[in-house]
Design an enzyme around this catalytic site. Structure first.
Site, PDB file in Angstrom:
ATOM      1  N   CYS A 320       0.811  -1.215   0.000  1.00 20.21           N
ATOM      2  CA  CYS A 320       0.000   0.000   0.000  1.00 20.21           C
ATOM      3  C   CYS A 320       0.849   1.272   0.000  1.00 20.21           C
ATOM      4  CB  CYS A 320      -0.864  -0.037   1.256  1.00 20.21           C
ATOM      5  SG  CYS A 320      -1.889   1.393   1.423  1.00 20.21           S
ATOM      6  N   ARG A 419     -12.487   0.375  -5.841  1.00 23.42           N
ATOM      7  CA  ARG A 419     -12.110   0.284  -4.437  1.00 23.42           C
ATOM      8  C   ARG A 419     -11.856   1.673  -3.824  1.00 23.42           C
ATOM      9  NH1 ARG A 419      -7.682  -0.891  -1.249  1.00 23.42           N
ATOM     10  NH2 ARG A 419      -8.300  -2.391   0.333  1.00 23.42           N
TER      11      ARG A 419
HETATM   12  P1  IMP Z   1      -1.019  -7.017   3.728  1.00 23.96           P
HETATM   13  O1  IMP Z   1      -1.561  -8.213   4.448  1.00 23.96           O
HETATM   14  O2  IMP Z   1      -0.137  -6.176   4.589  1.00 23.96           O
HETATM   15  O3  IMP Z   1      -0.369  -7.385   2.441  1.00 23.96           O
HETATM   16  O4  IMP Z   1      -2.271  -6.079   3.392  1.00 23.96           O
HETATM   17  C1  IMP Z   1      -3.388  -6.525   2.684  1.00 23.96           C
HETATM   18  C2  IMP Z   1      -4.436  -5.436   2.698  1.00 23.96           C
HETATM   19  O5  IMP Z   1      -3.968  -4.270   2.006  1.00 23.96           O
HETATM   20  C3  IMP Z   1      -5.726  -5.783   1.991  1.00 23.96           C
HETATM   21  O6  IMP Z   1      -6.593  -6.573   2.738  1.00 23.96           O
HETATM   22  C4  IMP Z   1      -6.306  -4.397   1.705  1.00 23.96           C
HETATM   23  O7  IMP Z   1      -6.993  -3.861   2.802  1.00 23.96           O
HETATM   24  C5  IMP Z   1      -5.077  -3.554   1.466  1.00 23.96           C
HETATM   25  N1  IMP Z   1      -4.795  -3.333   0.031  1.00 23.96           N
HETATM   26  C6  IMP Z   1      -4.936  -4.164  -1.014  1.00 23.96           C
HETATM   27  N2  IMP Z   1      -4.518  -3.608  -2.159  1.00 23.96           N
HETATM   28  C7  IMP Z   1      -4.124  -2.366  -1.836  1.00 23.96           C
HETATM   29  C8  IMP Z   1      -3.573  -1.281  -2.601  1.00 23.96           C
HETATM   30  O8  IMP Z   1      -3.328  -1.362  -3.789  1.00 23.96           O
HETATM   31  N3  IMP Z   1      -3.324  -0.150  -1.895  1.00 23.96           N
HETATM   32  C9  IMP Z   1      -3.565  -0.026  -0.567  1.00 23.96           C
HETATM   33  N4  IMP Z   1      -4.021  -1.031   0.194  1.00 23.96           N
HETATM   34  C10 IMP Z   1      -4.303  -2.190  -0.448  1.00 23.96           C
END
Ligand code: IMP
Length: 501
Positions: A320, A419
């Site tokens: 993100c 989104r």
């Molecule tokens: P991770 O587990 O830290 O990889 O975060 C996953 C979460 O990031 C997802 O469940 C979403 O809430 C968020 N997310 C998914 N795609 C994006 C993006 O492109 N930008 C910002 N947040 C994202």
């Protein structure tokens, strides 16, 4: 003047749990990770209509949650939310495939007609890699079953040229078979009693439905926490958006979806309120989560709009870049703590318990335990699941190491601009996510078991046996930068460094 929060916002890495008294019954075997997923009136003594056996959900992302990962996670007791940035038809088909999946019941992918030759049979086996072949009238997976042929039935060099499958197969009259509708345990019994390696399952008309293999028959014993609905089908979730929900929701419900979530980077919006209200008015049985929010105001807004659960987290996801791009977000731990307080207040006032989910930013296994201790009922993970065999993306070798691809929904690759919908006609003009690699880590089952084992052991250290007890009794301390450094191996030369997840 703007409102300033008094405390800086913190992330999970800045906290530790302080052990509590561990009594003699507080042993790993007694720990339950069962947790509620959707709202219910706890004060009235209602039970939660949807619970998970482990507090894990997989992210609503193209690079994480498809039907394959959904089956793998449901086997372990959690829920995948199948990504919504695809056509309604494709998403509903993925949901339908999860609901149709029967553990241990395999649709045969290697089938032949009896009049075909052994030479054709050998080339078919080479193509599919499966040496147990169903012989059906039309050579299709669901054709009329006539026999089974395996590599043990013939020696190709000793067979006459042009020899036919029918001459070597075990014919139907000599086959042990069973009728559709039996359970895996019953199939298992038949396999053991008859000392056979596979059991064909046929319908009333003798058409082949499935094969149950001896090696798969133990599936249920291997997955004691599997998450099933009343009809013994795997539980599955799906992501939806604030634009096409009036068409998407009925298609998903028809496909058998158990729970949905509005998937948005920021959920404190009129669009989420309208979507929740419209969906609940038209389909009162539908369970719909909402989010994401990072403070008490956002929680209260979505709670009053009818959200069945509420997701927390802006800008903490590994892929993100929202915080850099837009300057919005909050440290994931602080956001979870504040929303959990708001949830508890709402419960005191109304008697309604709304589960909350800490979404994104989980890096180490102990972050999950901290999120739960801070009040989350479950977590949602993207990067974590993207690393496994079951995630939908390619496994590649980069700089000599195996990696898997992992990209954000707000990246140019996913182009899930819905989104980030804030109303109006204008599309999204900039990215909020990156396209990346994550280290390949093997099977979901093995990794999740290690993670869960760590959580359970920590809970025993804290003297608790359930997630609600952890939420009530945890003692949590904020760390200074120096004590964070003290937390990993230091002042030694590590020989074989063990990297903690
Ligand atoms: P991770 O587990 O830290 O990889 O975060 C996953 C979460 O990031 C997802 O469940 C979403 O809430 C968020 N997310 C998914 N795609 C994006 C993006 O492109 N930008 C910002 N947040 C994202």
């Amino acid at each position: 003047m703007a409102y300033f929060f008094e405390e800086p916002s913190h992330t999970f890495d800045e906290y530790l749990l302080i052990p509590g008294y561990t009594g003699p019954d507080c042993i790993p075997a007694n720990v339950s990770l069962k947790t509620p997923v959707v709202r219910y009136n706890k004060k009235k003594g209602e039970t939660c209509p949807l619970t998970m056996n482990i507090p894990f959900t997989s992210a609503v992302m193209q690079s994480v949650s498809d039907d394959k990962l959904a089956v793998a996670l449901a086997k372990e007791g959690g829920i995948s939310f199948i990504y919504g940035s695809q056509t309604i038809e494709n998403q509903a088909a993925m949901v339908a495939r999860v609901k149709a999946y029967k553990a241990g019941f395999v649709t045969s992918d290697t089938n032949i007609r009896p009049e075909q030759t052994l030479v054709e049979l050998v080339s078919l086996i080479e193509q599919t890699g499966h040496s147990t072949v169903a012989v059906t009238e039309n050579g299709e997976a669901n054709g009329k079953l006539l026999g089974i042929i395996t590599e043990r039935d013939y020696r190709i060099n000793h067979c006459a040229e042009g020899a036919k499958v029918s001459e070597y197969m075990t014919a139907l009259k000599d086959l042990v078979k069973a009728e559709d509708g039996i359970t895996l345990e019953e199939a298992n019994e038949i396999i053991w009693k008859n000392k056979i390696n596979q059991l064909p399952i046929v319908d009333k008309n003798g058409n082949l439905m499935y094969l149950v293999f001896r090696k798969d028959a133990a599936s249920h014993t291997e997955h004691p926490l599997e998450l099933l609905d009343a009809e013994k089908r795997y539980i599955v979730g799906a992501g939806i958006n604030t634009r096409d929900y009036m068409e998407r929701v009925p298609a998903l419900l028809k496909a058998g979806v158990d729970v949905m979530t509005l998937d948005s980077s920021e959920g404190f919006t009129e669009w989420q309120k309208r979507a929740l209200q419209d969906i609940h008015a038209k389909w009162p049985e539908a369970k719909v989560g909402a989010g994401n929010v990072v403070d008490a105001d956002g929680f209260r807004f979505l709670a009053e709009a009818g959200a069945d659960f509420i997701k927390i987290g802006i800008g903490g996801g590994s892929i993100c870049i929202t915080r850099e791009q837009k300057g919005i977000g909050r440290g994931q731990a602080t956001a979870t703590i504040e929303v959990a307080k708001a949830r508890d207040e709402y419960y005191k006032e109304t008697g309604i318990y709304i589960p909350i989910c800490s979404d994104g930013g989980i890096v180490h296994d102990h972050h999950v335990t901290l999120a739960l201790a801070m009040g989350a009922d479950f977590v949602m993970l993207g990067r974590y699941f993207a690393r496994f065999d079951e995630s939908p993306t390619n496994k590649l070798i980069v700089n000599g190491s195996y990696v898997k691809e992992y990209w954000g929904e707000g990246s140019n690759r996913a182009r899930n601009w819905q989104r980030y919908d804030l109303g109006g006609k204008k599309g999204m003009a900039f990215e909020e996510g990156v396209d990346s690699y994550v280290p390949y880590a093997g099977s979901l089952h093995d990794n999740l078991n290690t993670t869960i084992s760590k959580i359970i052991h920590t809970m025993c250290n804290c003297g608790v046996l359930t997630i609600p007890e952890l939420q009530q009794n945890a003692k949590i301390t904020l760390l200074s930068p120096a004590s964070i450094r003290e937390g990993s191996a230091h002042d030694v030369i590590v020989k074989n460094s063990i990297k903690a997840n």
